[in-house]
Design a protein around this motif. Structure first.
Motif, short mmCIF file in Angstrom:
data_model
loop_
_atom_site.label_atom_id
_atom_site.label_comp_id
_atom_site.label_asym_id
_atom_site.label_seq_id
_atom_site.Cartn_x
_atom_site.Cartn_y
_atom_site.Cartn_z
N ASP A 87 60.70 33.90 62.18
CA ASP A 87 59.35 33.53 61.75
C ASP A 87 58.59 34.72 61.16
O ASP A 87 57.38 34.63 60.91
N THR A 88 59.27 35.82 60.92
CA THR A 88 58.64 37.00 60.32
C THR A 88 58.46 36.79 58.82
O THR A 88 59.37 36.33 58.14
N LYS A 89 57.29 37.14 58.32
CA LYS A 89 57.03 37.01 56.88
C LYS A 89 57.99 37.91 56.10
O LYS A 89 58.31 39.02 56.53
N VAL A 90 58.42 37.42 54.95
CA VAL A 90 59.38 38.15 54.14
C VAL A 90 58.86 39.54 53.77
O VAL A 90 59.62 40.52 53.76
N ASP A 91 57.55 39.64 53.48
CA ASP A 91 57.02 40.94 53.06
C ASP A 91 56.97 41.95 54.20
O ASP A 91 56.68 43.13 53.98
N ARG A 92 57.27 41.51 55.42
CA ARG A 92 57.33 42.42 56.55
C ARG A 92 58.77 42.75 56.97
O ARG A 92 59.00 43.49 57.92
N LEU A 93 59.74 42.16 56.27
CA LEU A 93 61.14 42.47 56.54
C LEU A 93 61.52 43.77 55.86
O LEU A 93 60.98 44.13 54.81
N SER A 94 62.48 44.49 56.44
CA SER A 94 63.01 45.70 55.80
C SER A 94 63.88 45.32 54.60
O SER A 94 64.28 44.15 54.45
N GLY A 95 64.18 46.31 53.77
CA GLY A 95 65.05 46.05 52.63
C GLY A 95 66.41 45.53 53.06
O GLY A 95 66.99 44.64 52.43
N GLY A 96 66.95 46.09 54.17
CA GLY A 96 68.24 45.63 54.67
C GLY A 96 68.19 44.20 55.16
O GLY A 96 69.13 43.43 54.95
N GLU A 97 67.08 43.81 55.81
CA GLU A 97 66.94 42.43 56.30
C GLU A 97 66.81 41.45 55.13
O GLU A 97 67.35 40.34 55.16
N LYS A 98 66.11 41.86 54.08
CA LYS A 98 65.98 41.00 52.90
C LYS A 98 67.35 40.81 52.24
O LYS A 98 67.69 39.69 51.82
N ALA A 99 68.13 41.89 52.15
CA ALA A 99 69.47 41.78 51.56
C ALA A 99 70.34 40.86 52.41
O ALA A 99 71.10 40.04 51.88
N ARG A 100 70.25 40.98 53.72
CA ARG A 100 71.03 40.13 54.63
C ARG A 100 70.65 38.66 54.43
O ARG A 100 71.51 37.77 54.39
N LEU A 101 69.35 38.38 54.30
CA LEU A 101 68.88 37.01 54.09
C LEU A 101 69.40 36.46 52.77
O LEU A 101 69.91 35.32 52.71
N LEU A 102 69.30 37.26 51.71
CA LEU A 102 69.75 36.79 50.39
C LEU A 102 71.25 36.52 50.37
O LEU A 102 71.70 35.53 49.77
#
Length: 610
Positions: free
Chosen positions: A412-427
């Motif tokens: 439930d964490t907002k995307v703009d508060r995720l780290s770059g690594g977490e964003k890459a993992r999500l994508l």
């Protein structure tokens, strides 16, 4: 040279650096490692003086010059070569003063100092650095404003290297480089006389360059001798010894009698600091679903295909047959059409001419680094997963989000508060969501730390479909690909070599045309075969070097200059085989088309920077 004494720094309520002390020897080449968010960039900013610590101090010799790449990309009408030359402040000042000086003694002093700092060779040195980072002579005389932000960051790196500082601070310098640039930078840093502190998640770069590793973990700094592989081994040994000490202490407490001496010892131990437990943070694996259905090969076929944008042709004369379990790595300097080729194969770009056939029901998963900025900032991992599971109960959606690495509150964490690594993992999780038969990964490691990259290697090798990989991470390519493609001068073809051959060609020769590249590769192959049979050193190798067990030009493991085994160029298509071999790569483009070679790479041509 560089002393950090009892340094403490907090960011809000979070303690990033906790009473840390370390001394870096003069001329040391140090790799700064640690998990994402550990505070590595903060430490560099503290050394640079951009931040002030809550307590402690950082000291270095008086007059020592510190060089680092600014966060903002340079811009303006100044040419690349002039911008790099201006980085040598002393040379610029002396040259300006010499134009107006009238005192003969002062003129003599200026000229003597200009000779001392080798000022007259400065333009040649600056051009050599720019060329190594991918700028040919024509590009060097163009204005900064004509280049994109990524290319201008390369210019900023060139300027820092040219200024020859006493202390060189580099924070992820390979993020804006292609494989050719990484190879050149690695070779350059090996002989750089400065004290170097480099943050990098590229373990090959640290292994090749660093003679020390500085580990930032839970606010503490520990200096280890050797490269990353040595650091990993030493740390495992230290953890094992520490674990034994903890168990021994606990056994004594459990067995202690009521005897006076035993009770006295227990009281003494109670006053002592307990041995800190070694608890490594868990690295989440990349869990991708199996492919939905296996297709009969080939899944993609191209004959004399050309591709581009509008009236501009980027690639031409491409011939490709892609099987359902191929692993292809793409090599070639930035601007030579690797991303265009990936879009073409993935169905995101239609061919301009030629024949292209794709298997019916082919599903393609596509990851590109720029997509990280395209995630919905107000969305969450849960909402992105829910979009793909319309009508499913919340519990099922949350289980799927957890499979991507986002359990409990993290979903439930907002995307703009995720780290770059977490964003890459999500994508990457979204790209593989429906089990595609073809997976295309364009620079997937830029935001991942070293341990996460190791997990990505496992996931790629477990993946059962075909994979096309664009990356400047040599370890990822060596572990995951079994065919290499080279792009240069507008075309792409198989590269008949491995990454060690490609490195020798990139570092040993100037940028070549397609025909010259082929001639150079053929010559290298002939000399390599001769060396294997006559106990001669391999071309470009500093020491004698033999094939491993198994013999043959393309069989078995091959020893490398750094002592690490090389993968089999044509490993089996089984999972076990892919743990040694894996995915193929694109190298560059040549003469209006794309170049692909099995197992080995071809030399790069200068990128098209238009």
């Amino acid at each position: 040279m560089l002393h950090i004494n009892s340094l403490t720094y907090r960011f809000g309520e979070r303690l990033l650096i906790d009473d840390a002390t370390v001394a870096l020897p003069s001329g040391a080449r140090v790799g700064l490692v640690g998990r994402n968010g550990a505070g590595k960039t903060t430490l560099v900013r503290l050394i640079r003086g951009d931040l002030s610590p809550q307590s402690g101090a950082i000291s270095m010799p008086k007059g020592a010059r510190v060089g680092s790449v600014e966060q903002e990309a340079p811009s303006g009408a100044e040419t690349l070569i002039d911008f790099v030359l201006s980085a040598d402040v002393e040379r610029e000042a002396l040259t300006a003063e010499a134009e107006n000086a009238s005192d003969p003694e002062r003129i003599a002093e200026i000229q003597t100092r200009l000779v001392d700092i080798d000022a007259h060779s400065a333009p040649a040195r600056a051009a050599r650095i720019l060329n190594g980072l991918g700028f040919d002579q024509a590009a060097q005389n163009r204005a900064l404003s004509e280049f994109s932000g990524g290319w201008r960051m390369r210019v900023a790196l060139a300027a820092v290297l040219f200024s020859a500082p006493d202390v060189l601070l580099l924070d992820e310098p390979t993020n804006y480089l292609d494989l050719e640039g990484v190879l050149w930078l690695t070779d350059y840093l090996k002989t750089c006389p400065a004290t170097i502190l480099v943050i990098s998640h590229d373990r090959d770069l640290i292994d090749d360059v660093a003679n020390y590793v500085l580990h930032l973990d839970r606010g503490k700094l520990t200096l280890w001798s050797g490269g990353y592989t040595s650091f990993e081994r030493q740390r495992r040994e230290a953890q094992a010894l520490q674990g034994k000490a903890i168990r021994k202490q606990e056994r004594f407490r459990a067995k202690a009698s009521k005897a006076a001496q035993a009770q006295s010892r227990l009281k003494m131990l109670a006053r002592m600091e307990p041995i800190a437990a070694v608890v490594d943070e868990t690295v989440l694996p990349f869990k991708w679903p199996p492919i939905t259905r296996r297709l009969s090969p080939p899944i993609v076929t191209m004959e004399k295909v050309s591709a581009g944008y509008g009236e501009r042709t980027v690639l031409s004369r491409i011939d490709l047959t892609l099987s359902n379990d191929d692993r292809i790595g793409l090599l070639g300097a930035n601007g030579n059409g690797k991303s265009t080729f990936a879009k073409l194969v993935g169905g995101r770009l239609a061919p301009i001419s030629g024949r292209m056939v794709r298997a019916r029901r082919l599903d393609v998963g596509f990851f590109a680094q720029h997509q990280i900025d395209e995630l919905e900032p107000g969305g969450t991992p849960y909402s992105h997963v829910a979009e793909r599971m319309s009508g499913e109960p919340e519990s099922k959606i949350r289980r799927r989000a957890a499979m991507l690495g986002f359990s409990a509150s993290r979903a439930d964490t907002k995307v703009d508060r995720l780290s770059g690594g977490e964003k890459a993992r999500l994508l990457m999780g979204l790209a593989t969501f429906h089990g595609p038969q073809l997976l295309i990964l364009d620079e997937p490691t830029n935001h991942l730390d070293i341990d996460s990259r190791a997990e990505l290697i496992e996931a790629i090798n477990d993946y059962e479909g075909a994979c096309i990989l664009v990356s400047h991470d040599r370890r990822l390519l060596e572990a995951c690909v079994d065919r290499l493609w080279l792009g240069a001068n507008g075309t792409g073809k198989p590269f008949d070599g491995d990454l060690a051959d490609y490195r020798r060609l990139v570092l040993g020769q100037a940028p070549l045309t397609c025909g010259e590249a082929q001639a150079g590769l053929d010559s290298l192959a002939a000399r390599t075969r001769r060396a294997r049979t006559q106990d001669e050193p391999l071309p470009g190798s500093p020491a004698p070097h033999r094939r491993g067990a198994g013999g043959g030009e393309r069989q078995g493991w091959r020893g490398a200059e750094d002592g690490r085994p090389r993968r089999q160029a044509r490993g089996p298509r089984t999972r076990a085989g892919r743990e040694r071999g894996g995915v193929a790569g694109i190298v560059g483009t040549c003469g209006g088309g794309v170049i692909v070679r099995r197992g080995r790479s071809r030399p790069h041509s200068p990128p098209s920077l238009c």
